[in-house]
Design a protein around this motif. Structure first.
Motif, PDB file in Angstrom:
ATOM      1  N   GLU A 148       0.842  -1.201   0.000  1.00 15.95           N
ATOM      2  CA  GLU A 148       0.000   0.000   0.000  1.00 15.95           C
ATOM      3  C   GLU A 148       0.880   1.255   0.000  1.00 15.95           C
ATOM      4  O   GLU A 148       0.670   2.177  -0.792  1.00 15.95           O
ATOM      5  CB  GLU A 148      -0.907  -0.047   1.241  1.00 15.95           C
ATOM      6  CG  GLU A 148      -1.981   1.015   1.273  1.00 15.95           C
ATOM      7  CD  GLU A 148      -3.003   0.840   0.143  1.00 15.95           C
ATOM      8  OE1 GLU A 148      -3.686   1.827  -0.140  1.00 15.95           O
ATOM      9  OE2 GLU A 148      -3.096  -0.256  -0.449  1.00 15.95           O
ATOM     10  N   ILE A 149       1.880   1.263   0.904  1.00 15.06           N
ATOM     11  CA  ILE A 149       2.795   2.403   0.962  1.00 15.06           C
ATOM     12  C   ILE A 149       3.475   2.602  -0.379  1.00 15.06           C
ATOM     13  O   ILE A 149       3.559   3.707  -0.905  1.00 15.06           O
ATOM     14  CB  ILE A 149       3.880   2.186   2.047  1.00 15.06           C
ATOM     15  CG1 ILE A 149       3.238   2.256   3.430  1.00 15.06           C
ATOM     16  CG2 ILE A 149       4.972   3.250   1.926  1.00 15.06           C
ATOM     17  CD1 ILE A 149       4.236   2.168   4.546  1.00 15.06           C
TER      18      ILE A 149
ATOM     19  N   ARG B 168       2.493   1.621  -3.261  1.00 11.55           N
ATOM     20  CA  ARG B 168       1.557   2.062  -4.287  1.00 11.55           C
ATOM     21  C   ARG B 168       1.286   3.561  -4.145  1.00 11.55           C
ATOM     22  O   ARG B 168       1.264   4.297  -5.113  1.00 11.55           O
ATOM     23  CB  ARG B 168       0.262   1.269  -4.186  1.00 11.55           C
ATOM     24  CG  ARG B 168      -0.449   1.178  -5.501  1.00 11.55           C
ATOM     25  CD  ARG B 168      -1.594   0.182  -5.555  1.00 11.55           C
ATOM     26  NE  ARG B 168      -2.217  -0.146  -4.315  1.00 11.55           N
ATOM     27  CZ  ARG B 168      -2.156  -1.358  -3.758  1.00 11.55           C
ATOM     28  NH1 ARG B 168      -1.466  -2.312  -4.318  1.00 11.55           N
ATOM     29  NH2 ARG B 168      -2.782  -1.598  -2.625  1.00 11.55           N
ATOM     30  N   ASN B 169       1.139   4.003  -2.887  1.00  9.30           N
ATOM     31  CA  ASN B 169       0.867   5.423  -2.662  1.00  9.30           C
ATOM     32  C   ASN B 169       2.020   6.307  -3.105  1.00  9.30           C
ATOM     33  O   ASN B 169       1.807   7.328  -3.745  1.00  9.30           O
ATOM     34  CB  ASN B 169       0.569   5.676  -1.183  1.00  9.30           C
ATOM     35  CG  ASN B 169      -0.853   5.269  -0.847  1.00  9.30           C
ATOM     36  OD1 ASN B 169      -1.700   5.185  -1.747  1.00  9.30           O
ATOM     37  ND2 ASN B 169      -1.110   4.994   0.414  1.00  9.30           N
ATOM     38  N   SER B 170       3.252   5.890  -2.753  1.00 11.31           N
ATOM     39  CA  SER B 170       4.358   6.762  -3.126  1.00 11.31           C
ATOM     40  C   SER B 170       4.565   6.705  -4.633  1.00 11.31           C
ATOM     41  O   SER B 170       4.932   7.678  -5.263  1.00 11.31           O
ATOM     42  CB  SER B 170       5.634   6.384  -2.373  1.00 11.31           C
ATOM     43  OG  SER B 170       6.063   5.127  -2.776  1.00 11.31           O
TER      44      SER B 170
ATOM     45  N   SER C 144       2.096   6.407  -6.781  1.00 13.50           N
ATOM     46  CA  SER C 144       1.116   7.269  -7.439  1.00 13.50           C
ATOM     47  C   SER C 144       1.410   8.746  -7.141  1.00 13.50           C
ATOM     48  O   SER C 144       1.134   9.595  -7.969  1.00 13.50           O
ATOM     49  CB  SER C 144      -0.312   6.879  -7.054  1.00 13.50           C
ATOM     50  OG  SER C 144      -0.524   7.082  -5.692  1.00 13.50           O
ATOM     51  N   ARG C 145       2.008   9.019  -5.957  1.00  7.23           N
ATOM     52  CA  ARG C 145       2.423  10.415  -5.695  1.00  7.23           C
ATOM     53  C   ARG C 145       3.470  10.853  -6.703  1.00  7.23           C
ATOM     54  O   ARG C 145       3.403  11.943  -7.250  1.00  7.23           O
ATOM     55  CB  ARG C 145       2.990  10.552  -4.276  1.00  7.23           C
ATOM     56  CG  ARG C 145       2.018  11.124  -3.273  1.00  7.23           C
ATOM     57  CD  ARG C 145       2.731  11.717  -2.059  1.00  7.23           C
ATOM     58  NE  ARG C 145       3.738  10.848  -1.476  1.00  7.23           N
ATOM     59  CZ  ARG C 145       3.449   9.859  -0.608  1.00  7.23           C
ATOM     60  NH1 ARG C 145       2.208   9.627  -0.240  1.00  7.23           N
ATOM     61  NH2 ARG C 145       4.408   9.110  -0.120  1.00  7.23           N
TER      62      ARG C 145
END
Ligand code: C2E
Ligand code: CA
Ligand code: CA
Ligand code: CA
Length: 278
Positions: free
Chosen positions: A13-14, A16-18, A20-21
């Motif tokens: 999740e982390i 994926r978030n970074s 997409s950031r």
């Protein structure tokens, strides 16, 4: 086990978030780059395998980033395609190419140019009109422009592709299938599309003399091109062995670091002068 799994998904999740950031930041930066005119182009010569005479050049995009320097397309084309920015980027690249092509013509040098076009651009309504507009306002002749589209174009709707390309073909623009041999398109579909050139993917060129498979694939593509009356450009030619094999098997045109790396227009001029005296 369960906690392990949860932890793994937590880290995913982390990540994926970074990820997409980064994507979002890159997209914003690219939007800015277009406004600030940070998109540049370089030229890589295409040479006749037999005579080493220069027969044209491929135009490749670069992003002249204020902090990170020159960025190769691998670092931004994907994001441009996914965000839709590829349309503006593609128009800009084409415009820069045609402007330079016109400058060379005015200096007495005919240099046919091949410009990469993403399937996303081809599918966007009005693409044909915009290309013709750019040719008109830059004064670059349509019959000296080739558009390179990757083989995945064959997986798009062939009727739609045919409709967009028709006015461009009528104007004298030609089309090449890029990275030929890496897609899954059937020859029956390819035949319905308006291409007259195959660009043999560099993965096959690199296998020449290294594995029997690549040798056969290259020979097969060359034989097929010959009988279907397509032109062939071999890309990624790095060694004399590759060049000799291509030449001996009837390949007319080659491109690669053996001859020259992609260069800005000014360097291209200087390279041509040196090359002329080879
Ligand atoms: P491509 O169309 O297959 O372009 C050839 C790529 O191979 C270029 O990388 C070129 O620098 C590199 N190359 C050429 N000869 C050699 C060689 O002998 N050895 C090696 N190792 N590499 C060689 P580049 O400039 O990084 O472009 C990568 C890809 O980005 C292009 O692959 C093309 O698919 C895409 N691209 C570049 N410019 C544009 C553009 O304006 N629009 C679109 N839609 N895509 C572009
Ligand atoms: Ca290409
Ligand atoms: Ca290619
Ligand atoms: Ca490629």
């Amino acid at each position: 086990k369960r906690t392990g799994g949860n932890r793994a998904s937590f880290y995913n999740e982390i990540e994926r978030n970074s990820w997409s950031r980064d994507r979002i930041r890159l997209e914003a930066e690219l939007k800015n780059a277009l406004l600030r005119d940070e998109i540049a182009i370089v030229f890589q010569p295409k040479v006749n395998c037999e005579t080493t005479q220069v027969v044209g050049a491929e135009v490749l995009a670069r992003w002249n980033h204020p902090e990170r320097g020159m960025i190769a397309p691998g670092g931004f084309i994907d994001v441009a395609e996914e965000s839709g920015l590829i349309n503006r980027l593609g128009d800009r690249v084409l415009e820069l190419a045609c402007q330079q092509g016109r400058i060379w013509l005015d200096e007495g040098m005919r240099m046919p140019l091949a410009v990469n076009v993403s399937i996303r651009q081809l599918e966007k309504p009005g693409f044909d009109r915009r290309v013709l507009d750019i040719l008109e306002h830059t004064g670059f002749p349509a019959d000296q422009l080739q558009l390179e589209v990757t083989e995945t174009v064959a997986m798009a709707d062939p009727d739609r592709v045919a409709a967009v390309t028709k006015p461009l073909l009528d104007a004298g623009i030609t089309f090449a299938i890029d990275d030929f041999g890496t897609g899954y398109s059937s020859l029956a579909i390819l035949q319905r599309l308006p291409f007259n050139t195959f660009k043999i993917d560099r993965s096959f060129v690199w296998g020449i003399g290294e594995d029997q498979h690549s040798d056969s694939i290259v020979q097969t593509i060359l034989a097929m091109a010959e009988s279907l009356n397509y032109e062939v450009v071999a890309e990624g030619v790095e060694t004399e062995e590759q060049r000799d094999f291509l030449r001996n098997n009837g390949c007319s045109t080659a491109q690669g670091f053996l001859f020259a790396r992609p260069m800005p227009a000014a360097h291209f001029d200087a390279w041509l002068e040196r090359h002329a005296s080879w």
